[in-house]
Design an enzyme around this catalytic site. Structure first.
Site, short mmCIF file in Angstrom:
data_model
loop_
_atom_site.label_atom_id
_atom_site.label_comp_id
_atom_site.label_asym_id
_atom_site.label_seq_id
_atom_site.Cartn_x
_atom_site.Cartn_y
_atom_site.Cartn_z
CE1 TYR A 1 -4.32 0.15 -0.42
CE2 TYR A 1 -4.31 -1.68 1.13
CZ TYR A 1 -4.96 -0.91 0.18
OH TYR A 1 -6.25 -1.21 -0.18
CD GLU B 1 -3.81 4.32 0.39
OE1 GLU B 1 -2.81 3.62 0.73
OE2 GLU B 1 -4.99 4.01 0.62
CG ASP C 1 -8.38 10.64 -23.79
OD1 ASP C 1 -7.41 9.88 -23.98
OD2 ASP C 1 -9.49 10.25 -23.36
CB THR D 1 -4.98 3.97 -21.76
OG1 THR D 1 -4.99 4.09 -23.17
CG2 THR D 1 -6.35 4.29 -21.19
CE LYS E 1 -7.55 2.47 -25.49
NZ LYS E 1 -7.64 3.27 -24.27
NE ARG F 1 -6.46 -4.21 -20.01
CZ ARG F 1 -7.08 -3.75 -21.10
NH1 ARG F 1 -8.03 -2.87 -21.01
NH2 ARG F 1 -6.75 -4.20 -22.29
#
Ligand code: DSN
Length: 416
Positions: free
Chosen positions: A53, A55, A199, A225, A228, A234
Site C-alpha cells: 500500500y 497512498e 486525451d 492509457t 494501447k 492496463r
C-alpha cells in the site's frame, strides 16, 4: 513465464487462462485499442509489488515501508517525462476513464461547460456522453466531424467555442483516424479562455515514437492509457504543465483513488523504457504503414473508410454499401477468428448496439511482426468472410487460413 504454482494449485483458473492464451495465439487481433505486451512487461506485473500500500507520492506516503516503491514510481515518472517531454507526470491513474475524471476534477467544478467530440463521431464516453459521469457532472457541448470530409473542421470548432465559451476543450479521440491540429486547438482555447485537455489514449505510442505531433508541450493537461499503441500494462498516466502539478496530484489521490497499483507502475516503467528504444520507433512506423495498407486494400474492394483514409493506427469502415451492419460484421469475423469491434459512423442512423460500421486497427498485428503482405492477405480474408457470411463451410475454411497465418507469427509473452 511458467505459471508452475497456478497450474498446480488452481487448475480451474489456469485452464481458463490457458484457453485465452490459445485464443490470442490462434486469432487475429484487430481491435484498435488492444495490443500484446512484451514478456518483460508481463513479468513486471506478476511481482510482489502488488503486496504494497502506498497512498501518497514518492517521499510523502501515508504508509511505512515505501522506500523501494518510491524508486519504482520515480523511475516510471522519469521515463514518462522523457518520452513525452512532459513537465509533470502522475503515473498512478488506474485506467483511462479514472484519469479523465481526475483531470476534470482538477480543472473544473460540476456544471462547468466543456467541449468534447460526440461519441458517434469518434469521441469517447468520458468526453461528455450523457450516460457517463462526464456528461452527468459537467455541461458538455459536443462538436462533430464535418459531414462531407469525416474530418474535424477547425473553423466549426472555433465557431462553437466562441458561441459556447467553455471552461475546457477536449481533443484526442477513440475512433478518429486523422492527425489532430493541436496548435489550432490551442489558439481557439486561448481565444475563449479555456483549458486545453488532450486525451491521447489511442495514439500515445505513435506520439512517443515521434510520428504524430506531440500535444504535451501544447496543452494544459494530457491523459493517456498505457495499454494501447504504447504497449504497456492496463493503466493510465496524466501529464501536465508544472504549474498544474499539485492540483492534478491531489485530484488523483486523495480525490479519485486510494492506493496505486505498484506492480502496474513497475510495468509502466518497463513499457516506457521499451518505448524509448529505437526499435519502438520502427514498430510504430510499421503500425501506420500497415494501417494505410489496410485502408487502401479495403477501398480497392469497394469498402468506404470514414474520412477516406488514416494517418494513424485505425480506420472506421462504413458498411452501409455492403448490406450488413457493424454487429453482423463483428460476429461474422469472430467466427473466422478475427476480432474487431462494431463502431458507429458519424451521424449513424442505426443504434450503438447495432451500428453501421466496424473499427479496425493494426497495433496488435504489428506487434506480432506482421507487415504489408500479411495485411493484404488479411483484407482478402475479411472480405471473403463478409461476402460468405452465413456460409458455414466457407467460414470454416477461412478460419483455418487465419489460424495458419497466426501460427507463423507467435505471440510475445505466450508460452504454450
Ligand atoms: N475501450 C477503448 C477503445 O476501445 O477505444 C476506449 O476506452
Amino acid at each position: 513465464m511458467n505459471y508452475t504454482h497456478l497450474k498446480k494449485q488452481d487448475p480451474e483458473v489456469w485452464n481458463i487462462i490457458k484457453a485465452e492464451m490459445a485464443r490470442q495465439a490462434d486469432e487475429l487481433e484487430m481491435i484498435a485499442s488492444e495490443n500484446y505486451v512484451s514478456p518483460a512487461v508481463l513479468e513486471a506485473m506478476a511481482t510482489v509489488l502488488t503486496n504494497k500500500y502506498s497512498e501518497g507520492y514518492p517521499g510523502k506516503r501515508y504508509y511505512g515501508g515505501n522506500q523501494i516503491i518510491d524508486n519504482i514510481e520515480t523511475l516510471a515518472i522519469k521515463r514518462a517525462k522523457k518520452l513525452f517531454k512532459a513537465e509533470h507526470v502522475n503515473v498512478q491513474p488506474l485506467s483511462g476513464s479514472p484519469a479523465n475524471a481526475a483531470v476534470y476534477m482538477a480543472f473544473l467544478k460540476p456544471g462547468d461547460k466543456v467541449l468534447g467530440l460526440k461519441l458517434d463521431h469518434g469521441g469517447h464516453l468520458s468526453h461528455g456522453h450523457p450516460v457517463n459521469f462526464s456528461g452527468m457532472l459537467y455541461n458538455f457541448v459536443q462538436y462533430e466531424v464535418d459531414k462531407k470530409t469525416g474530418k474535424i473542421n477547425m473553423e466549426a470548432v472555433k465557431k462553437l467555442a466562441k458561441k459556447e465559451k467553455p471552461q475546457m476543450i477536449v481533443a484526442g479521440y477513440s475512433a478518429y483516424s486523422r492527425e489532430i491540429e493541436w496548435n489550432k486547438f490551442r489558439k481557439i482555447a486561448d481565444e475563449v479562455g479555456a483549458f486545453l485537455f488532450a486525451d491521447i489514449a489511442h495514439t500515445a505510442g505513435l506520439i512517443a515514437a515521434g510520428l504524430l505531433k506531440n500535444p504535451v508541450p501544447i496543452c494544459d493537461v494530457v491523459s493517456t492509457t498505457t495499454h494501447k499503441t504504447l504497449r504497456g500494462p492496463r493503466g493510465a498516466i496524466i501529464m501536465c504543465q508544472e504549474k498544474y502539478a499539485k492540483q492534478i496530484d491531489r485530484s488523483v489521490f486523495p480525490g479519485m483513488q486510494g492506493g496505486p497499483h505498484d506492480h502496474i507502475t513497475a510495468a509502466k516503467a518497463v513499457a516506457f523504457g521499451e518505448a524509448l528504444k529505437p526499435s519502438f520507433k520502427k514498430y510504430a512506423a510499421q503500425i501506420i504503414k500497415n494501417c494505410q495498407t489496410l485502408a487502401a486494400e479495403l477501398q480497392k474492394l469497394g469498402y468506404q473508410i470514414v474520412s477516406g483514409g488514416s494517418d494513424n493506427h485505425l480506420i472506421v469502415v462504413n458498411l452501409t454499401n455492403q448490406g450488413l451492419t457493424g454487429r453482423e460484421a463483428e460476429q461474422t469475423l469472430e467466427q473466422v477468428g478475427i476480432s474487431v469491434n462494431r463502431s458507429t459512423i458519424p451521424n449513424d442512423p442505426n443504434p450503438p448496439m447495432n451500428p453501421s460500421g466496424i473499427r479496425l486497427g493494426t497495433p496488435a498485428l504489428t506487434s506480432r511482426g506482421m507487415g504489408i503482405s500479411e495485411v493484404k492477405k488479411i483484407v482478402q480474408l475479411i472480405n471473403r468472410a463478409i461476402k460468405n457470411r452465413g456460409n458455414k463451410s466457407q467460414l470454416k475454411k477461412i478460419k483455418s487460413q487465419v489460424r495458419s497465418l497466426c501460427k507463423k507469427f507467435p505471440l510475445p509473452g505466450i508460452n504454450k
